[in-house]
Scaffold this motif. Sequence first.
Motif, short mmCIF file in Angstrom:
data_model
loop_
_atom_site.label_atom_id
_atom_site.label_comp_id
_atom_site.label_asym_id
_atom_site.label_seq_id
_atom_site.Cartn_x
_atom_site.Cartn_y
_atom_site.Cartn_z
N ARG A 47 21.11 -42.18 1.63
CA ARG A 47 21.55 -43.28 1.89
C ARG A 47 22.46 -44.04 1.61
O ARG A 47 22.19 -44.12 0.61
N ARG A 202 26.44 -38.66 3.86
CA ARG A 202 25.87 -37.83 4.55
C ARG A 202 26.66 -36.36 4.54
O ARG A 202 25.69 -34.69 4.72
N ASP A 222 24.60 -47.08 6.40
CA ASP A 222 23.34 -46.75 7.06
C ASP A 222 22.22 -48.30 7.32
O ASP A 222 20.94 -48.02 7.46
N ASN A 238 21.34 -49.15 10.39
CA ASN A 238 22.42 -48.82 12.16
C ASN A 238 23.50 -49.73 12.28
O ASN A 238 23.32 -50.55 13.22
#
Length: 254
Positions: A47, A202, A222, A238
């Motif tokens: 992350r 990602r 994130d 988010n």
Amino acid sequence: MVELASTPRPEGVRTAVAARDLVKVHGTGDTAVRALDGVSVEFAAGRFTAIMGPSGSGKSTMMHCLAGLDPVDAGSVHIGRTAITGLSDRDLTRLRRDRVGFVFQAFNLLPTLSAEANVLLGLELAGRKPDRAWFDTIVDVLGLRDRLRHKPTELSGGQQQRVACARALVAKPDVVFADEPTGNLDSRSGAEVLDFLRMSVRELGQTVIMVTHDPVAASYADRVVLMADGRSAGEIDNPTADSVLSALKHLGGI
């Protein structure tokens, strides 16, 4: 404290870095400042997390303690299952060399070395051979293929920071710590670096923890962990630039 919703971590997600009851005091006596005041926080593997807060909130101090760059006065830090707060200086140096990558506001490139030599320097000092396939992947993703023989003075600021990113990733670290990585860059170069950090998470499975003062930079993450007065002050999942800016206003950071 700003009360912000936190999304529960999905079951089975591994913790890359964890802090428990961290205390860090700068100075002594009447001039002592409690930079970290019992902070507990976890960072999930794979992350991209940003740490934000007003000036003096403790965000940079926390990153330095998480990365083993500064000792703590109380509490514990784990990278994976390793308690770094109990390591000797020698073992801590080895852990930072083998399992942690760093990207700083200052590029910290050696001016006499080529871009390729700067990327591989840490591995060379550690006596490790690079994984050439991985090296090629990083170089191509960062668009550095035609700059490998150039020295830092022959590169733009954005290119130098991309070299620094490649250096941080080439050893396949457990976690990359980025301290204001776009602070010396124009908006276009900064966006390129942030795009790469997000892509490394990602598409390459990297874990990135970034300290920034910029809500736009934080929106690439994130998750945002907020700090205020040396304590955790909530988090945003988010994030957008607007949601981060709103949270900082509540914390008095704007």
